[in-house]
Design a protein around this motif. Structure first.
Motif, PDB file in Angstrom:
ATOM      1  N   ASN A  30      14.441  -1.705   0.141  1.00  0.00           N
ATOM      2  CA  ASN A  30      13.291  -1.369  -0.618  1.00  0.00           C
ATOM      3  C   ASN A  30      12.295  -2.439  -0.272  1.00  0.00           C
ATOM      4  O   ASN A  30      10.933  -2.109  -0.699  1.00  0.00           O
ATOM      5  CB  ASN A  30      13.634  -1.396  -1.912  1.00  0.00           C
ATOM      6  CG  ASN A  30      14.208  -2.787  -2.438  1.00  0.00           C
ATOM      7  OD1 ASN A  30      14.569  -3.609  -1.739  1.00  0.00           O
ATOM      8  ND2 ASN A  30      14.073  -3.107  -3.936  1.00  0.00           N
ATOM      9  N   ARG A  31      12.495  -3.427   0.544  1.00  0.00           N
ATOM     10  CA  ARG A  31      11.375  -4.564   0.664  1.00  0.00           C
ATOM     11  C   ARG A  31      11.138  -4.339   2.056  1.00  0.00           C
ATOM     12  O   ARG A  31      12.030  -4.344   3.072  1.00  0.00           O
ATOM     13  CB  ARG A  31      12.009  -5.947   0.361  1.00  0.00           C
ATOM     14  CG  ARG A  31      11.694  -6.104  -1.127  1.00  0.00           C
ATOM     15  CD  ARG A  31      11.778  -7.386  -1.576  1.00  0.00           C
ATOM     16  NE  ARG A  31      11.384  -7.793  -3.038  1.00  0.00           N
ATOM     17  CZ  ARG A  31      10.536  -8.654  -3.260  1.00  0.00           C
ATOM     18  NH1 ARG A  31      10.386  -9.762  -2.277  1.00  0.00           N
ATOM     19  NH2 ARG A  31      10.129  -8.927  -4.442  1.00  0.00           N
ATOM     20  N   LEU A  32       9.756  -4.512   2.611  1.00  0.00           N
ATOM     21  CA  LEU A  32       9.480  -4.489   3.980  1.00  0.00           C
ATOM     22  C   LEU A  32       8.220  -5.588   4.023  1.00  0.00           C
ATOM     23  O   LEU A  32       7.350  -5.515   3.311  1.00  0.00           O
ATOM     24  CB  LEU A  32       8.932  -3.166   4.400  1.00  0.00           C
ATOM     25  CG  LEU A  32       8.614  -2.672   5.858  1.00  0.00           C
ATOM     26  CD1 LEU A  32       8.749  -1.336   6.009  1.00  0.00           C
ATOM     27  CD2 LEU A  32       7.224  -3.037   6.088  1.00  0.00           C
ATOM     28  N   TYR A  33       8.640  -6.375   5.234  1.00  0.00           N
ATOM     29  CA  TYR A  33       7.647  -7.330   5.520  1.00  0.00           C
ATOM     30  C   TYR A  33       7.226  -7.109   6.815  1.00  0.00           C
ATOM     31  O   TYR A  33       7.741  -6.846   7.544  1.00  0.00           O
ATOM     32  CB  TYR A  33       8.436  -8.667   5.553  1.00  0.00           C
ATOM     33  CG  TYR A  33       9.017  -9.303   4.136  1.00  0.00           C
ATOM     34  CD1 TYR A  33      10.111  -8.717   3.789  1.00  0.00           C
ATOM     35  CD2 TYR A  33       8.262 -10.161   3.581  1.00  0.00           C
ATOM     36  CE1 TYR A  33      10.813  -8.988   2.648  1.00  0.00           C
ATOM     37  CE2 TYR A  33       9.152 -10.595   2.288  1.00  0.00           C
ATOM     38  CZ  TYR A  33      10.154 -10.162   1.802  1.00  0.00           C
ATOM     39  OH  TYR A  33      10.508 -10.526   0.398  1.00  0.00           O
ATOM     40  N   TRP A  34       5.967  -7.691   7.082  1.00  0.00           N
ATOM     41  CA  TRP A  34       5.291  -7.678   8.445  1.00  0.00           C
ATOM     42  C   TRP A  34       4.886  -9.141   8.750  1.00  0.00           C
ATOM     43  O   TRP A  34       4.270  -9.844   7.691  1.00  0.00           O
ATOM     44  CB  TRP A  34       3.966  -6.874   8.549  1.00  0.00           C
ATOM     45  CG  TRP A  34       3.897  -5.446   8.537  1.00  0.00           C
ATOM     46  CD1 TRP A  34       4.035  -4.544   7.542  1.00  0.00           C
ATOM     47  CD2 TRP A  34       4.394  -4.717   9.716  1.00  0.00           C
ATOM     48  NE1 TRP A  34       4.241  -3.337   8.091  1.00  0.00           N
ATOM     49  CE2 TRP A  34       4.525  -3.479   9.300  1.00  0.00           C
ATOM     50  CE3 TRP A  34       4.183  -5.209  10.913  1.00  0.00           C
ATOM     51  CZ2 TRP A  34       4.505  -2.136  10.369  1.00  0.00           C
ATOM     52  CZ3 TRP A  34       4.604  -3.920  12.130  1.00  0.00           C
ATOM     53  CH2 TRP A  34       4.531  -2.753  11.653  1.00  0.00           C
ATOM     54  N   TYR A  35       5.174  -9.471   9.813  1.00  0.00           N
ATOM     55  CA  TYR A  35       4.888 -10.863  10.481  1.00  0.00           C
ATOM     56  C   TYR A  35       4.185 -10.739  11.747  1.00  0.00           C
ATOM     57  O   TYR A  35       4.274  -9.734  12.533  1.00  0.00           O
ATOM     58  CB  TYR A  35       6.159 -11.598  10.715  1.00  0.00           C
ATOM     59  CG  TYR A  35       6.933 -12.128   9.423  1.00  0.00           C
ATOM     60  CD1 TYR A  35       7.755 -11.267   8.770  1.00  0.00           C
ATOM     61  CD2 TYR A  35       6.835 -13.390   9.105  1.00  0.00           C
ATOM     62  CE1 TYR A  35       8.261 -11.767   7.578  1.00  0.00           C
ATOM     63  CE2 TYR A  35       7.489 -14.096   8.000  1.00  0.00           C
ATOM     64  CZ  TYR A  35       8.154 -13.257   7.237  1.00  0.00           C
ATOM     65  OH  TYR A  35       8.663 -13.735   6.074  1.00  0.00           O
ATOM     66  N   ARG A  36       3.550 -11.880  12.172  1.00  0.00           N
ATOM     67  CA  ARG A  36       2.949 -11.666  13.407  1.00  0.00           C
ATOM     68  C   ARG A  36       3.458 -13.286  14.155  1.00  0.00           C
ATOM     69  O   ARG A  36       3.452 -14.352  13.442  1.00  0.00           O
ATOM     70  CB  ARG A  36       1.416 -11.928  13.075  1.00  0.00           C
ATOM     71  CG  ARG A  36       0.641 -12.180  14.556  1.00  0.00           C
ATOM     72  CD  ARG A  36      -0.966 -12.082  14.414  1.00  0.00           C
ATOM     73  NE  ARG A  36      -1.279 -13.478  13.920  1.00  0.00           N
ATOM     74  CZ  ARG A  36      -2.630 -13.515  13.683  1.00  0.00           C
ATOM     75  NH1 ARG A  36      -3.453 -12.435  13.719  1.00  0.00           N
ATOM     76  NH2 ARG A  36      -2.822 -14.725  13.026  1.00  0.00           N
ATOM     77  N   GLN A  37       3.671 -13.074  15.518  1.00  0.00           N
ATOM     78  CA  GLN A  37       4.165 -14.257  16.064  1.00  0.00           C
ATOM     79  C   GLN A  37       3.363 -14.525  17.530  1.00  0.00           C
ATOM     80  O   GLN A  37       3.309 -13.421  18.135  1.00  0.00           O
ATOM     81  CB  GLN A  37       5.606 -14.206  16.480  1.00  0.00           C
ATOM     82  CG  GLN A  37       6.222 -15.403  17.120  1.00  0.00           C
ATOM     83  CD  GLN A  37       7.804 -15.319  17.333  1.00  0.00           C
ATOM     84  OE1 GLN A  37       8.383 -14.106  17.466  1.00  0.00           O
ATOM     85  NE2 GLN A  37       8.423 -16.425  17.467  1.00  0.00           N
TER      86      GLN A  37
END
Lengths: 115, 113
Positions: A30-37
């Motif tokens: 149910n949880r979704l994260y976006w990251y940048r690297q």
């Protein structure tokens, strides 16, 4: 379930163009994260969703960035008027609940190159 | 978020144990210690996490100092597949916030055949 899928794996775009990335999380998460690297750095948090609601956005997420998660399933991250500084790996992660016993599951990322 | 300090890089011989250190002198009582690793061209992968007691799982062991100001990730027998960047992350799991992970630069582990 094959894990978190991200599409495309690579994207080359000209400065000023719009790009959209897709993330398909593990189906029951149910949880979704976006990251940048960026090169040589650890991933940086951009935003997260609980179901379809976007609950937090980092100050890194300028107004050129928008993320959606319609119906609480897949998510899209759009960057408008891309700049060279947007070149990075964009990572998506998902989890079931706030403190998953097995941590977050990350996708392999979308590598964006702005030329 | 409380910060962690890790060596930039470490080397290990294949099939030998590896001890990856992490200092976190400003850790708070509700901070859990999380470890993730990132293999080349892949997203990060969960390794282990703990609060106060030492933890073991199929991938690794986590040894936490009694004062919780440092911890060590232990890989019992390094393989070539363990060559990766290892991130030590503190996260407040007390019930407030997004539970996002704040990554540093991590330790790049090289495994020598």
């Amino acid at each position: 379930d094959t894990g978190v899928s991200q599409d495309p794996r690579h994207k080359i775009t000209k400065r000023g163009q719009n790009v959209t990335f897709r993330c398909d999380p593990i189906s029951e998460h149910n949880r979704l994260y976006w990251y940048r690297q960026t090169l040589g750095q650890g991933p940086e948090f951009l935003t997260y969703f609980q179901n379809e609601a976007q609950l937090e956005k980092s100050r890194l997420l300028s107004d050129r960035f928008s993320a959606e998660r319609p119906k609480g399933s897949f998510s899209t991250l759009e960057i408008q008027r891309t700049e060279q500084g947007d070149s990075a790996m964009y990572l998506c992660a998902s989890s079931l609940g706030q403190i998953p016993a097995e941590g977050y599951t990350f996708g392999s990322g979308t590598r964006l190159t702005v030329v | 978020d409380a910060k962690t300090t890790q060596p930039n890089s470490m080397e290990s011989n294949e099939e030998e144990p590896v001890h990856l250190p992490c200092n976190h002198s400003t850790i708070s009582g509700t901070d859990y210690i999380h470890w993730y690793r990132q293999l080349p061209s892949q997203g990060p992968e969960y390794v282990i996490h703990g609060l106060t007691s030492n933890v073991n799982n199929r991938m690794a062991s986590l040894a936490i100092a009694e004062d919780r100001k440092s911890s060590t990730l232990i890989l019992h027998r390094a393989t070539l597949r363990d060559a990766a960047v290892y991130y030590c992350i503190l996260r407040d799991d007390s019930g407030a916030g997004s539970y996002q992970l704040t990554f540093g630069k991590g330790t790049k582990l090289s495994v020598i055949p």
